[in-house]
Design an enzyme around this catalytic site. Sequence first.
Site, short mmCIF file in Angstrom:
data_model
loop_
_atom_site.label_atom_id
_atom_site.label_comp_id
_atom_site.label_asym_id
_atom_site.label_seq_id
_atom_site.Cartn_x
_atom_site.Cartn_y
_atom_site.Cartn_z
N THR A 63 27.01 42.35 54.75
CA THR A 63 26.28 43.09 53.73
C THR A 63 26.90 44.48 53.69
OG1 THR A 63 24.58 43.92 55.25
CG2 THR A 63 24.14 41.82 54.15
N HIS A 64 27.01 45.05 52.51
CA HIS A 64 27.66 46.36 52.34
C HIS A 64 29.09 46.36 52.89
CE1 HIS A 64 23.60 47.82 51.46
NE2 HIS A 64 23.22 47.27 52.59
N SER A 115 57.13 40.44 46.29
CA SER A 115 57.44 41.79 45.79
C SER A 115 58.93 41.86 45.45
CB SER A 115 57.10 42.83 46.85
OG SER A 115 57.69 44.08 46.55
N LYS A 127 56.38 40.66 51.48
CA LYS A 127 55.08 40.58 50.83
C LYS A 127 54.75 39.17 50.36
CE LYS A 127 52.55 43.33 49.96
NZ LYS A 127 52.51 44.23 48.79
N ASN A 149 51.57 38.09 47.96
CA ASN A 149 50.44 38.67 47.24
C ASN A 149 49.56 37.61 46.58
OD1 ASN A 149 51.48 41.25 47.79
ND2 ASN A 149 52.76 41.18 45.96
N GLU A 180 44.23 38.64 41.62
CA GLU A 180 44.30 39.93 40.94
C GLU A 180 44.27 39.76 39.42
OE1 GLU A 180 47.44 42.48 42.26
OE2 GLU A 180 47.14 41.96 44.35
N TYR A 187 26.47 36.78 4.85
CA TYR A 187 27.83 36.90 5.39
C TYR A 187 28.43 38.26 5.07
CZ TYR A 187 32.65 35.96 6.56
OH TYR A 187 33.89 36.02 7.13
#
Length: 468
Positions: A158-159, A280, A286, A288, A293, A320
């Site tokens: 949580t948080h 990358s 890398k 990713n 994303e 319309y």
Amino acid sequence: MTQPVRLWGARFRTPPSPALMRLSRAPESYFRLVPEDIKSSIAHARELVRAGILTEGEGNKIAEVLAAIGEDFAAGKIAPSQADEDIHTFLERVLTERLGTIGGKLRAGRSRNDQAANDLKLHLRGAARRIVEAVLALQDALIAQASEHQTTLAPGFTHLQPAQPISFAHQLLAHAQGFSRDVERMQDWDRRSARSPLGAAALAGSAIALHPELSARELGYDAPCENSIDAVGSRDHVAEFLFVAAMLGVNLSRLAEEIFLWSSKQFRWVVLDDGYATGSSIMPQKKNADIAELTRGRAARLIGGLNAMLAALKGLPFAYNRDLSEDKWAAFEAIDTLDLVLPAMSGMIATMTVDRDRLKLQSTDGFTLATEVADWLSRTGVPFSEAHEITGSLVRYCEEKGLDLSALSPADLAAVDARLTADVLPCLTAEAAVAARRGYGGTAPERVAEQIARLKETLARQRQWVTG
């Protein structure tokens, strides 16, 4: 040579300016509605036969030629010209080129207003089922992973702070439950959208197409719209579709956000399959989570489409208005986005590998077993307000001594409070903590197994809706 066709203009003394035509012409993406317009035009042809405008032979011929036009369009043999203002102009031009004056009869008793509303509604109802099918594929991936990890211990947050141990399956199923509601929202939207606008004509209804209930049934609707003005002037079904799409996008984005965390070197809970990750251009090491994303970014576009549609609708007067053509831009954007995102997310979830050992190791980090102490004290008769304070003191003791709760001895417990005895120690394992949450909807393995079974039943019903 192709002759341009206009569905209006006889009362004008001069032709439309190029600037007007550039603004007025439908974008190329709108012509994806050709199959729906052909289907509704065939239904309208049958209505004109019933009205006596077409003979049965003419109606059959128009239906036959329209079907052939649809096949030619799908095969790339014909395409709209720059002079075709919209889908309706395009199809009437081709129809009259092939049939002559008979093709011009089809326009009787209808308007582009009810045609446009109907074409998009038909398209959305078909797209809804395709989107739901893709969501169900993602659900399959989540359930498959959850089935493998019903007893895999993990930290719950949580948080974004360690809170309590959970089953990793329970975390995966939390996302699955949200997607299940997205499907239910789409089904509920479809039920409300099962009214045909055909027969509304421009706004007042048609003096020729007097049996719209028959066309509605032919096109898979439950019935025609109750009010002809509402039929052509309302787009709340588009706005609601966009809300369902946006809510789905938000839920996808939340799952994507967790994938970032789980696959990061800081968490290292999961390893993404190479086929569902990118690298990358400058850093060779890398790997990713670009699917996640891109999904998170596309969710913003889904939300934006909903906002644009609501803004376009908010000040419109009756019937319309050309503002309503924004409905297709927003709807197509949402459909195209989900068609791309959902299969990619499904593949990423299905192929990721979960590190059980690391998850178990982290399941008790951050004193996630503290609630077990407070609960145990409460069961012995200590008021929970006091149990909370005692447990907080015990955590502070552990921090000062550099101990974990599971490493405490009876002497350590007694040093904090006499009410803490060795009887609490069996509760201080992640396994015990998870097993204790055995109420309905809890994270105990047997409850998770039941949740999976119920969710599979729900998915089976939802699949019947897609195919039925």
